[in-house]
Motif scaffolding. Sequence first.
Motif, PDB file in Angstrom:
ATOM      1  N   THR A  25       0.787  -1.101  -0.346  1.00 37.52           N
ATOM      2  CA  THR A  25       0.201   0.056  -0.222  1.00 37.52           C
ATOM      3  C   THR A  25       0.709   1.087   0.619  1.00 37.52           C
ATOM      4  N   PHE A  29       1.078   4.551  -2.109  1.00 34.49           N
ATOM      5  CA  PHE A  29       0.491   5.997  -1.301  1.00 34.49           C
ATOM      6  C   PHE A  29       1.216   7.318  -1.682  1.00 34.49           C
ATOM      7  N   ILE A  92      -7.305  -2.560   1.686  1.00 35.93           N
ATOM      8  CA  ILE A  92      -7.501  -1.302   1.848  1.00 35.93           C
ATOM      9  C   ILE A  92      -9.036  -0.596   2.157  1.00 35.93           C
ATOM     10  N   TYR A  98      -7.790   7.020   0.821  1.00 38.36           N
ATOM     11  CA  TYR A  98      -6.123   6.346   0.086  1.00 38.36           C
ATOM     12  C   TYR A  98      -5.681   7.631  -1.262  1.00 38.36           C
ATOM     13  N   TRP A 105      -7.356   5.997   6.114  1.00 36.73           N
ATOM     14  CA  TRP A 105      -7.401   4.420   5.514  1.00 36.73           C
ATOM     15  C   TRP A 105      -6.987   2.988   6.237  1.00 36.73           C
TER      16      TRP A 105
END
Length: 264
Positions: A25, A29, A92, A98, A105
Amino acid sequence: MLSSSEIADIRATAASLADVARVQTLAHFRKPDLHADTKEAARFDPVTIADRESEAAMRAILAKARPNDAILGEEFGATPGTSGLTWVLDPIDGTRGYISGTPTWGVLISIADDTGPLYGIIDQPYIGERFAGGFGAAHVTGPMGHAALKTRAPRALNQSILLSTFPEVGTQVEGDAFRRVAAHARLTRYGMDCYGYALLAGGHVDLVIEAGLQAYDVQAPIAVITAAGGIVTNWQGGPAHQGGQVIAAANADIHAAAMALLND
């Protein structure tokens, strides 16, 4: 009844899943080239490469570490198993947050039997906070160190803090019910996604009320909050682990006060 070694293995596996999801993630991001597709034509329901890569990486670990367990994931659906246990994954939770760059998140990981979730993790990779609960313990690890989780003590509804993700809260009827509670709360805040449940487990807020949830949205929060001393039910007071209408409360008193207004 799970053995102590089985419980230890579940905790270790869940931590491994959260670790790999952090990598996947954070790789995307706040990147300027992040693209979001929509799952629905009628409304914007975003999904990104990070959602898919995060769940795929977690599934790869489970395929090796616990191949007999079933999996239910938001992005890739259900995979059957033979152990009687199911890993429930939301790679997520809060994709809208996000793609907006907000740190509310999280990655939701839980394991459940046919009665509901047994253990869960709410992980916020960017902040580096991990809330875990189940098997008789609940704790948070993050920038402020390691601490036990404990929900807030009872207080009057007019002194409570209420969270929800969307101001609309489901249908018109559901929204009206939510607003009856919000009118009596001291403070109502929106847009927290799964982080709101983590704040409740940590003793910072009193209530989270939402509608239209899926199983993967709520099973990890249920495990963490109940282990921290809170209560999570549907709006009728029954089990909430299949999603739908959900009320999470810090204690029985605030739960009863909010339920009375929801069902007025």
